[in-house]
Every structure is written in structure tokens, then in C-alpha cells.
Design a protein around this motif. Structure first.
Motif, PDB file in Angstrom:
ATOM      1  N   CYS A 177       0.821  -1.211   0.000  1.00  0.00           N
ATOM      2  CA  CYS A 177       0.000   0.000   0.000  1.00  0.00           C
ATOM      3  C   CYS A 177       0.858   1.266   0.000  1.00  0.00           C
ATOM      4  O   CYS A 177       0.322   2.375  -0.038  1.00  0.00           O
ATOM      5  CB  CYS A 177      -0.938   0.009   1.207  1.00  0.00           C
ATOM      6  N   GLU A 205       4.807   5.000  -9.504  1.00  0.00           N
ATOM      7  CA  GLU A 205       3.348   5.018  -9.428  1.00  0.00           C
ATOM      8  C   GLU A 205       2.754   3.967 -10.372  1.00  0.00           C
ATOM      9  O   GLU A 205       1.792   3.283 -10.029  1.00  0.00           O
ATOM     10  CB  GLU A 205       2.821   6.408  -9.792  1.00  0.00           C
ATOM     11  N   TRP A 209       0.291   0.504  -9.271  1.00  0.00           N
ATOM     12  CA  TRP A 209      -1.003   0.059  -9.772  1.00  0.00           C
ATOM     13  C   TRP A 209      -0.867  -1.253 -10.543  1.00  0.00           C
ATOM     14  O   TRP A 209      -1.789  -2.087 -10.542  1.00  0.00           O
ATOM     15  CB  TRP A 209      -1.633   1.134 -10.653  1.00  0.00           C
ATOM     16  N   ASP A 228      -7.536  -4.410   3.161  1.00  0.00           N
ATOM     17  CA  ASP A 228      -6.963  -3.202   2.581  1.00  0.00           C
ATOM     18  C   ASP A 228      -6.424  -2.266   3.666  1.00  0.00           C
ATOM     19  O   ASP A 228      -6.868  -2.299   4.812  1.00  0.00           O
ATOM     20  CB  ASP A 228      -8.038  -2.476   1.764  1.00  0.00           C
ATOM     21  N   ASP A 232      -6.860   1.844  -1.644  1.00  0.00           N
ATOM     22  CA  ASP A 232      -6.462   1.815  -3.055  1.00  0.00           C
ATOM     23  C   ASP A 232      -6.897   0.519  -3.744  1.00  0.00           C
ATOM     24  O   ASP A 232      -7.367   0.538  -4.885  1.00  0.00           O
ATOM     25  CB  ASP A 232      -4.948   1.985  -3.184  1.00  0.00           C
ATOM     26  N   HIS A 235     -10.685   0.520  -4.172  1.00  0.00           N
ATOM     27  CA  HIS A 235     -11.023   1.451  -5.250  1.00  0.00           C
ATOM     28  C   HIS A 235     -10.725   0.822  -6.615  1.00  0.00           C
ATOM     29  O   HIS A 235     -11.522   0.955  -7.548  1.00  0.00           O
ATOM     30  CB  HIS A 235     -10.216   2.744  -5.070  1.00  0.00           C
ATOM     31  N   TRP A 236      -9.599   0.141  -6.734  1.00  0.00           N
ATOM     32  CA  TRP A 236      -9.196  -0.457  -8.009  1.00  0.00           C
ATOM     33  C   TRP A 236     -10.167  -1.563  -8.423  1.00  0.00           C
ATOM     34  O   TRP A 236     -10.589  -1.632  -9.585  1.00  0.00           O
ATOM     35  CB  TRP A 236      -7.783  -1.014  -7.890  1.00  0.00           C
ATOM     36  N   SER A 400      -1.903   8.704   3.977  1.00  0.00           N
ATOM     37  CA  SER A 400      -1.860   9.128   2.582  1.00  0.00           C
ATOM     38  C   SER A 400      -0.807  10.200   2.351  1.00  0.00           C
ATOM     39  O   SER A 400      -0.395  10.908   3.274  1.00  0.00           O
ATOM     40  CB  SER A 400      -3.240   9.657   2.172  1.00  0.00           C
TER      41      SER A 400
END
Length: 519
Positions: A177, A205, A209, A228, A232, A235-236, A400
């Protein structure tokens, strides 16, 4: 000014003289080595590849506390096996297999697995509650059929969590993460053990992903649980794989950022699966957020800056549990601490704990250190950064990387200079420097380590919540049960209520002792 030699004891004068000659020789040899070292400009774009290029042999062991191989190496608590070619090839371009012939992973260097295994074994010694839970339930395999896709920090401590889930019958696929917090040797050990892990320290980055997608998107395998840290992964899956998302049996989320994103989905009527908020559990708030940050904030700052805190002026943005832990540690070292807060209750707590509550604009020109821990965005803006004094240290203790407006610093008039792993000097045209740590990402897990025992508390909660979401009977009073599992480590003995006392208080003798709304 020279200090006269002390009078030697009879019979040892010659030995002292020889020792002094050896000491002088070593000292001047060291000085000569230092003065001969050529100065080298370090380019930010190189991402620290030139910072510590020492001649090494393949398989050489080096102390990663003392010298990090590069910004993409693990800042672990002990030695690390390194390969001189590690930083030259992206893990995505390497063809690696473990000892069983599997290549269903992507890590920095699978050859580090043996060392990573030792790291995990050390962590297990201070995570006795989790190991106890593993031993109690692994015979029944209560998570058989669970296909868990996870996105957390990948450290020795979270490896114990992952392997506990596997021991209870789950199949796991994992990514990181945070692009800086992965311990490469631990990731290698998990891959060697058969966990499909896609993570390495220093991901881009795009890599970040890509790793998440590799965990989710696999032919013949479909996740039915999400664990999680930050939201992220959730969300993905929600955006890219809506059909998979609808079949998820439960989401376990442990960070305030991720919980906030889940509430947004819920309010919009789009959260169609059960989710449990571990972040607001008593065990996470009162232990992990408070005590973990109280100890790890100084570790991260000292390793990266070597700063002395006595007399330094520090502003901490946010006085929640994380802020409280940071402030307690800084105050104990003699720092002058200011607090910024939006919440009058937290602000009043800060006042009664002896801190001045201010607006950031009021102190930004004079403070030596700025620490954010709000879970919000744009807490420290470009305007604040422009007004900071020379050599001000800026870092983030929130999950974050949105709290500090780092994007605004990537402009042509500012120069970035990487001075050591996870430490950048951002230089203004007039020569002023701001010391930015971990590019505004989570300081403690990016730049140091965190206390194992307190992570055991959170990890145990995560396992129990996962069991509950997978339709397993677990204690209704999760927080108190988790706390009770950790008390034997301190040889602590609870007092038992008498029947008369329990009746007087209106409680069951065995709990729960706190109401459901207690936080």
C-alpha cells in the motif's frame, strides 16, 4: 590544544604507547580516506542509484541500518543480502522462480528469501497472540475457501499476518500500500513460501497500480475477500473489476483514509458488500495509532536527519491518537511543540496536555519541524512551504501522501537534491532548503520500522474480523478479546468481579466492560 598523556601504570607503559600508535594510524587513515573521497552531485532522477554504490561481491551481507543500498532497498532492522545488479533491472523485467519452480510473484530479489525468513521469525517472537490464534484454529481451517487479495505495508510483521491467514486455510495474493515501506527480503520470503506477492521498495506510481492489478487479475482465480490499508485496492477492484467487487464477501479496512473512502461509497449507495472498519476499533485507535507512533516518530526522524530535538520548535498538525503519540515523544525530548486542530475537543485536550494550539500560519516562519497527521489533504500548502525557514524538516505521519502539497514543489524554479535514502533537499532560488522526508509519504514505515508488539494487536484484530466476515463464529467483544490475548506477554493478571460487584455495576463478570459506543 593537546591533552597531556595520563601517567601510565607500572608495567603497562609500552602497551599504552603501542595502542596509541595504532589508534593514531587508524585515525589518520580514516581522515585520508575521507579527504580523498570525490564530491559527487546526486541527481534526483537517478533515484539514489549513485548514493551508495560501493564495490560489493554477489551475496555480500551489509548492515542496512548503517548504509542503505539505494532508496529502493529495505530499511530493515538487520543485515541484508544484496546483489550489485539489483538496482539495474526493474523487478517487472526479471524472470525469477522460487525453489518450488513457481514464478507467480514479483519481488526485488528472490535470493533474499532466507534472510527475510529470519526477519519473520524474529517478528513472530513478539506476536505471540497472533501465533496463539493460528495454533488454536489452523486445524479447523476456518478460512478454507477464502481467496483474499490484500494491500498493506509488507514488513516482517504483516508477513506474520499473511501467513496466519494462509495457515487458517486462505489463499492470498498481496501487494504493497506504500511504494517505500516494503521490506524486500520479507517479500522474497513470502514468495518463497508460495504467497503470490507483488511488491518491492521504491516502486513507481505505474508499478504500484501494476502490482495491485496483478494481484486481482489472474486467470482461474477470483478474490472473495479484500484486506486493505488505505482503500487503493478496494477502489481499483470497484472501478476496474465491478463483477468481482459484487461477489466480495467482505472488506477489512484499517486506515482512516480507506474508511473515509468506504463511507463515500456507502453514502452514494455504491457499497454493495459488507465492510468492517478496523481503524476505529479500540485496539487500533488506543494502541497502534497512539503507542506505535509515539515510538516510531523519533526513529524515523533520527535515522533520516540525525536532528537533536532538545529546544527545537515543532508543529504537529492534528491531535488525534497519532498526533498525541507524536507529541508525547517530542515533548519528552525537550522539543517545544505547537498543535494545529480543527476539532475543539482535541484542541482542548492539547491545551490541557500543555501544548499551545495555533494556526499553522502563525508559527510557520519560526518552526524547525512540521509534522502532519490529520488524514486530510493540503494541510501544508505551497504558501506554507515558501514561508518556512531554511533547513525546516517536513514530514507526514498520516497514511496518505496528500497532506503535504508535494506536487507544487515539482516546478522548474526549485531544485531537488537527494541527499540520502528518503531525504530530499528542495532548494529555492535564494538558496533556502526545505528537508522533505519520504516525499511526503508515511514517515515511520517509509524511513524506519515500527514496534512489532503493537502491530500484533492490530493484526490479531484483522484476522478475527476476517473470520467474522467469512461467517465464522468469533467473540462478539473483539476488542476486549484481542486485549486479553496480549496480556500474558506482560504477565498481567486481571481482577475478577464478585457476583455482588457485577450486579452493582450491571455487568457480566466476563465482560464486556465497555459499551459498544466506547472509543
Amino acid at each position: 590544544m593537546s591533552i597531556p598523556d595520563a601517567m601510565p601504570l607500572p608495567g603497562v607503559g609500552e602497551e599504552l604507547k603501542q595502542a596509541k600508535e595504532i589508534e593514531d594510524a587508524e585515525k589518520y587513515s580514516f581522515m585520508a580516506t575521507v579527504t580523498k573521497a570525490p564530491k559527487k552531485q546526486i541527481q534526483f532522477a537517478d533515484d539514489m542509484q549513485e548514493f551508495t554504490k560501493f564495490p560489493t561481491k554477489t551475496g555480500r551481507r551489509s548492515l542496512s541500518r548503517s548504509i542503505s543500498q539505494s532508496s529502493t532497498d529495505s530499511y530493515s532492522s538487520a543485515a541484508s543480502y544484496t546483489d550489485s545488479s539489483d538496482d539495474e533491472v526493474s523487478p517487472r523485467e526479471k524472470q525469477q522462480t522460487n525453489s518450488k519452480g513457481s514464478s507467480n510473484f514479483c519481488v526485488k530479489n528472490i535470493k533474499q528469501a532466507e534472510f527475510g525468513r529470519r526477519e519473520i521469525e524474529i517478528a513472530e517472537q513478539d506476536m505471540s497472540a497472533l501465533i496463539s490464534l493460528r495454533k488454536r484454529a489452523q486445524g479447523e481451517k476456518p478460512l478454507a475457501g477464502a481467496k483474499i487479495v490484500g494491500c498493506t505495508h509488507i514488513t516482517a510483521q504483516t508477513a506474520v499476518l499473511i501467513e496466519t491467514l494462509c495457515a487458517l486455510g486462505a489463499q492470498c495474493r498481496w501487494s504493497a500500500c506504500n511504494i517505500y515501506s516494503t521490506q524486500n527480503e520479507v517479500a522474497a520470503a513470502l514468495a518463497e513460501a508460495g504467497v503470490a506477492v507483488f511488491a518491492w521498495k521504491g516502486e513507481s506510481e505505474d508499478d504500484f497500480w501494476w502490482c495491485i492489478d496483478r494481484c486481482v487479475n489472474m486467470d482461474g482465480w477470483q478474490a472473495n475477500m479484500i484486506l486493505d490499508d488505505g482503500g487503493d485496492l478496494t477502489h481499483w477492484v470497484y472501478k476496474k473489476y465491478p463483477n468481482v467487487f459484487k461477489k466480495i464477501r467482505g472488506i477489512v479496512e484499517e486506515s482512516v483514509t480507506g474508511v473515509h473512502r468506504l463511507y463515500q461509497l456507502s453514502k452514494a449507495g455504491k457499497l454493495c458488500v459488507p465492510a468492517m472498519n478496523v481503524n476505529d476499533s479500540v485496539t487500533k485507535q488506543k494502541f497502534d495509532n497512539l503507542y506505535c507512533c509515539r515510538e516510531s516518530i523519533l526513529d524515523g526522524l533520527k535515522r533520516t536527519t540525525d536532528v537533536m530535538f532538545g529546544g527545537k520548535q515543532v508543529v504537529v498538525c492534528g491531535y488525534g491518537e497519532v498526533g498525541k503519540g507524536c507529541c508525547a515523544a517530542l515533548k519528552a525530548l525537550g522539543a517545544i511543540v505547537y498543535i494545529t486542530e480543527i476539532d475543539p475537543i482535541c484542541a482542548l485536550q492539547a491545551c490541557m496536555d500543555g501544548f499551545r494550539v495555533v494556526k499553522l500560519n502563525e508559527v510557520i516562519r519560526q518552526v524547525d519541524v512540521v509534522i502532519t497527521c490529520t488524514g486530510n489533504k493540503n494541510v501544508v500548502t505551497r504558501e506554507h512551504l515558501d514561508r518556512m525557514k531554511n533547513s525546516c524538516i517536513v514530514c507526514n505521519m498520516g497514511h496518505s501522501n496528500t497532506e503535504i502539497d508535494v506536487t507544487s514543489l515539482r516546478t522548474p524554479e526549485l531544485t531537488w537534491e537527494r541527499v540520502r535514502s528518503q531525504v530530499d533537499h528542495v532548494i529555492w532560488p535564494d538558496g533556502k532548503r526545505v528537508v522533505l522526508l519520504a516525499e511526503g509519504r508515511l514517515l515511520n514505515l517509509s524511513c524506519s520500522t515500527v514496534p512489532t508488539f503493537v502491530l500484533s494487536i492490530t493484526a490479531t484484530t484483522q484476522v478475527l474480523v476476517t473470520l467474522k466476515l467469512f461467517d465464522n463464529p468469533v467473540s462478539t467483544f473483539l476488542d476486549e478479546y484481542v486485549a486479553s490475548l496480549h496480556l500474558p506477554s506482560f504477565d498481567a493478571h486481571l481482577t475478577e468481579l464478585t457476583d455482588d460487584q457485577a450486579k452493582y455495576l450491571g455487568l457480566n463478570k466476563n465482560g464486556p466492560f465497555k459499551p459498544n459506543y466506547y472509543r
